[in-house]
Design a protein around this motif. Sequence first.
Motif, PDB file in Angstrom:
ATOM      1  N   ASN A  49      -4.208   7.359  10.737  1.00 15.78           N
ATOM      2  CA  ASN A  49      -3.909   8.781  10.588  1.00 15.78           C
ATOM      3  C   ASN A  49      -3.289   9.357  11.862  1.00 15.78           C
ATOM      4  O   ASN A  49      -3.851  10.257  12.492  1.00 15.78           O
ATOM      5  CB  ASN A  49      -5.183   9.560  10.229  1.00 15.78           C
ATOM      6  N   ASN A  75      -2.413  13.403  10.474  1.00 17.79           N
ATOM      7  CA  ASN A  75      -3.860  13.334  10.302  1.00 17.79           C
ATOM      8  C   ASN A  75      -4.180  13.776   8.881  1.00 17.79           C
ATOM      9  O   ASN A  75      -4.492  14.938   8.623  1.00 17.79           O
ATOM     10  CB  ASN A  75      -4.564  14.217  11.331  1.00 17.79           C
ATOM     11  N   GLY A  77      -6.540  12.826   6.733  1.00 21.62           N
ATOM     12  CA  GLY A  77      -7.909  12.845   6.236  1.00 21.62           C
ATOM     13  C   GLY A  77      -8.343  11.474   5.737  1.00 21.62           C
ATOM     14  O   GLY A  77      -7.526  10.566   5.538  1.00 21.62           O
ATOM     15  N   TYR A  78      -9.636  11.332   5.538  1.00 22.17           N
ATOM     16  CA  TYR A  78     -10.211  10.032   5.178  1.00 22.17           C
ATOM     17  C   TYR A  78      -9.769   9.583   3.788  1.00 22.17           C
ATOM     18  O   TYR A  78      -9.301   8.451   3.603  1.00 22.17           O
ATOM     19  CB  TYR A  78     -11.741  10.137   5.248  1.00 22.17           C
ATOM     20  N   GLU A 206      -8.188  13.815  -2.385  1.00 20.15           N
ATOM     21  CA  GLU A 206      -7.661  14.169  -1.074  1.00 20.15           C
ATOM     22  C   GLU A 206      -7.872  15.628  -0.705  1.00 20.15           C
ATOM     23  O   GLU A 206      -7.575  16.038   0.419  1.00 20.15           O
ATOM     24  CB  GLU A 206      -6.175  13.801  -1.002  1.00 20.15           C
ATOM     25  N   PHE A 209     -10.824  16.807   2.983  1.00 21.03           N
ATOM     26  CA  PHE A 209     -10.202  16.224   4.169  1.00 21.03           C
ATOM     27  C   PHE A 209     -11.132  15.233   4.855  1.00 21.03           C
ATOM     28  O   PHE A 209     -10.742  14.151   5.263  1.00 21.03           O
ATOM     29  CB  PHE A 209      -9.809  17.348   5.140  1.00 21.03           C
ATOM     30  N   LEU A 210     -12.388  15.621   4.954  1.00 25.57           N
ATOM     31  CA  LEU A 210     -13.400  14.782   5.582  1.00 25.57           C
ATOM     32  C   LEU A 210     -14.767  15.255   5.092  1.00 25.57           C
ATOM     33  O   LEU A 210     -15.022  16.458   5.070  1.00 25.57           O
ATOM     34  CB  LEU A 210     -13.317  14.886   7.113  1.00 25.57           C
ATOM     35  N   GLU A 213     -16.022  13.398   0.260  1.00 22.24           N
ATOM     36  CA  GLU A 213     -15.101  12.619  -0.555  1.00 22.24           C
ATOM     37  C   GLU A 213     -15.810  11.410  -1.163  1.00 22.24           C
ATOM     38  O   GLU A 213     -15.555  11.050  -2.315  1.00 22.24           O
ATOM     39  CB  GLU A 213     -13.864  12.190   0.234  1.00 22.24           C
ATOM     40  N   ASN A 256     -18.154  21.472   2.582  1.00 25.54           N
ATOM     41  CA  ASN A 256     -17.638  20.603   1.533  1.00 25.54           C
ATOM     42  C   ASN A 256     -18.685  20.259   0.483  1.00 25.54           C
ATOM     43  O   ASN A 256     -18.368  20.110  -0.697  1.00 25.54           O
ATOM     44  CB  ASN A 256     -17.059  19.324   2.142  1.00 25.54           C
TER      45      ASN A 256
END
Length: 315
Positions: A49, A75, A77-78, A206, A209-210, A213, A256
């Motif tokens: 990333n 960047n 995100g995971y 997606e 972002f982090l 997920e 999140n």
Amino acid sequence: MSNGTDENRLRTAVVIVTYNSADVLGDCLRSLTEGARGVVLADVVVADNASRDDSVGVAERAEALPITVVQTGRNAGYAAAINAGVAALDLDALDAVLVLNPDCRLRPGSLAVLAEALRPPGRGIAVPRLVNPDGTLQPSLRRQPTVRRALVEAVIGGTLAGRIGTLGELVTDPVRYEAACTAAWATGAAMLISAAAWREIGPWDESFFLYSEETEYALRAADRGWSLWYEPSAVFEHIGGDSAVNPTLAALIVVNKVRLFRRRRGRIAAAAYFLAVALGEGVRALSGRPTSRAAVAALLRPSRRLRLIAPPPAS
């Protein structure tokens, strides 16, 4: 399994997401040499990333591994990096894909043990026993998020709630980690996903972002009939720990998980869940915990919440 032929070993690929991970990636890659003993290691994809350190260089210099480097260019995100990494694979030629944090180390033969756990029909995800660098247990299993569990954790704390029956979402009782079992979801630092499950479930979401997920993915898998299996005889070391001390990351975790609950359960249940989570973080903020103060601010101020869930691209 380690003594079998390639025909009966599971064909597995590894996707490692990096973001300024040069200081830990080398050890992670070196651990794969023995950690993947007993499986056919088809590819190791490092999805980067836009690291500003030497993460890409570390990956490119790795020896004795089938390395592919995928650069997202930002960047992203995971989840986005995982999707980019898997997109570089031929899923039809694989049995499973290991999604792995760069701060993980595999114990010898552990990937084969985890892969065996995916063989029974209906198992879509297998997760290992995670341990800290000193060898102590790192709690990683979670139960289904509910308003009741959020409220109990707010009142008595997540660690204690996780030790009393099924009151807490986070499973903290060490006894529960001694035997293999199913779980609602688990820490996303190391998840082995069957290729068949991936093809049916689809890519990771997606919009997270982090953090959360992996929760979303595991719960979506369960919606489609794929279970998550915990295998304690597969042991991975995980450094981790930033979210416990970094207020921004801690706030993002809280924001999140509230977003995900609202998406899955609707407005009324989501409002009760929000209040329970805000109560717990508020109590801890009053005790002086910086991470909880940041979480409360993010929950109550939409502008700050928006900056967390949609961070600007890396410069």
